[in-house]
Scaffold this active site. Structure first.
Site, short mmCIF file in Angstrom:
data_model
loop_
_atom_site.label_atom_id
_atom_site.label_comp_id
_atom_site.label_asym_id
_atom_site.label_seq_id
_atom_site.Cartn_x
_atom_site.Cartn_y
_atom_site.Cartn_z
N THR A 179 0.82 -1.21 0.00
CA THR A 179 0.00 0.00 0.00
C THR A 179 0.85 1.26 0.00
OG1 THR A 179 -1.84 -1.11 1.12
CG2 THR A 179 -1.77 1.28 1.30
N THR A 202 1.38 -4.03 4.53
CA THR A 202 1.11 -4.28 5.95
C THR A 202 0.55 -5.68 6.21
OG1 THR A 202 -1.14 -3.36 5.79
CG2 THR A 202 0.64 -1.84 6.39
#
Length: 336
Positions: free
Chosen positions: A19, A99
């Site tokens: 991300t 993540t």
């Protein structure tokens, strides 16, 4: 090895996607695509990096959403990291990562990289790079600050102004900026305004699983490695139906990680089915707790292998251990 005296240290940045390199999807409200921006674009978004006392070398190693990471990706990251660490001028390595599986990559690096005194820092983001409130630039800057601080060594993760040890870090929230936690141990330190505050270090993790415990993977990288074993992950829960285990038994697994309830307890249907499966197939089974923090009592489960890790890391650790057994058997066969 350390940088030569008087030479400007090198900070090696390895980008893998995630991300932090993502871009919003104009056709979907709140949606985005991970791993769209390259490392050059990530660095351009953090002009403060030019003020750090190091020369930055960046490499686009992978470009993936971390949910799609596999053992070959982990090996590629570990190999590139180890090659960088062996350069006397490289003072630290920073890895940009998604993540979702950051804690697994952190654990893999912790176990595979030979123990050393240089830091390896994983940084990530909860919001894509083109979001108006993107957290990636700050996390990347903080990660580089931590890497150059001189008080961290081994594998750590930096996010939301906190530094977490690879042994303890877990993603505990699906969308909050402060998505990572080290549980009761707490973070190693905090970063605010480019300054690092070091906390009192928590107790060492299980001494049976130290840094570099699986360095054999890098040491024999030039040889033909056996395929990584396929290890399933099953969680005990109320109302467990043994048909789940029967389905897994026919899937050709090499091993199974079972996340137990509480302190190593299993639904009675699951326990009976596990015992039968072990007797009939010899499937390698290991247990951990489904609780977020705290190990199960190994003595209470003496008949099973127990791992003092949260489930995601325990599954990976079991895979590493079974992989090592396979490699050792392969080496023994060659020696005959």
């Amino acid at each position: 090895m350390t940088a030569k005296q008087g030479a400007t240290p090198i900070l090696r940045i390895l980008a893998t996607g995630g991300t932090i390199a993502g871009q919003r999807d104009a056709t979907a409200s709140g949606g985005y695509h991970a791993a769209r921006r390259d490392v050059t674009q990530l660095l351009e978004a953090v002009p403060q990096l030019h003020g750090l006392p190091a020369r930055i070398q960046a490499q686009q190693l992978l470009q993936k959403d971390s949910k799609d990471m596999d053992p070959q990706d982990w090996l590629a990251i570990a190999t590139a990291t180890w090659q960088a660490l062996q350069d006397p001028q490289v003072t630290a390595v920073v890895i940009t990562h998604g993540t979702d599986t950051l804690e697994e990559t952190a654990w893999f690096l912790h176990r595979v990289l030979p123990a050393q005194h240089k830091p390896v820092v994983l940084v990530s983001a909860m919001r894509p790079a083109d979001a108006p409130d993107a957290d990636g630039p700050r996390n990347l800057y903080d990660g580089c600050v931590a890497a150059l601080d001189g008080r961290f060594c081994g594998v750590v993760a930096v996010a939301a102004g906190e530094v977490h040890a690879a042994q303890y870090v877990q993603k505990v929230h699906p969308w909050a900026l402060r998505a990572f936690s080290s549980g009761v141990v707490g973070p190693l330190g905090q970063i605010q305004g480019g300054a690092v505050t070091l906390h009192t270090a928590g107790p060492e993790h299980d001494a049976a699983m130290p840094a570099g415990g699986h360095a054999w993977l890098l040491q024999c990288a030039a040889e033909r490695l056996p395929a990584p074993p396929v290890v399933g992950w099953l969680t005990s829960h109320a109302g467990f139906d043994a048909r789940w285990l029967q389905a897994l038994a026919g899937a050709g697994l090499d091993g199974l990680l079972v996340a137990t309830t509480g302190n190593g307890t299993l639904h009675h249907n699951l326990e009976i089915a596990l015992q039968q499966l072990a007797r009939q197939t010899g499937l390698a089974i290991a247990l951990t707790s489904r609780c977020a923090f705290g190990p199960i009592n190994a003595a209470a489960r003496a008949r099973w292998t127990t791992l003092a890790l949260p489930a995601a890391k325990a599954r990976l650790e079991w895979q590493l251990q079974l992989w090592q057994r396979s490699w050792q058997a392969q080496q023994a066969g060659k020696a005959q």
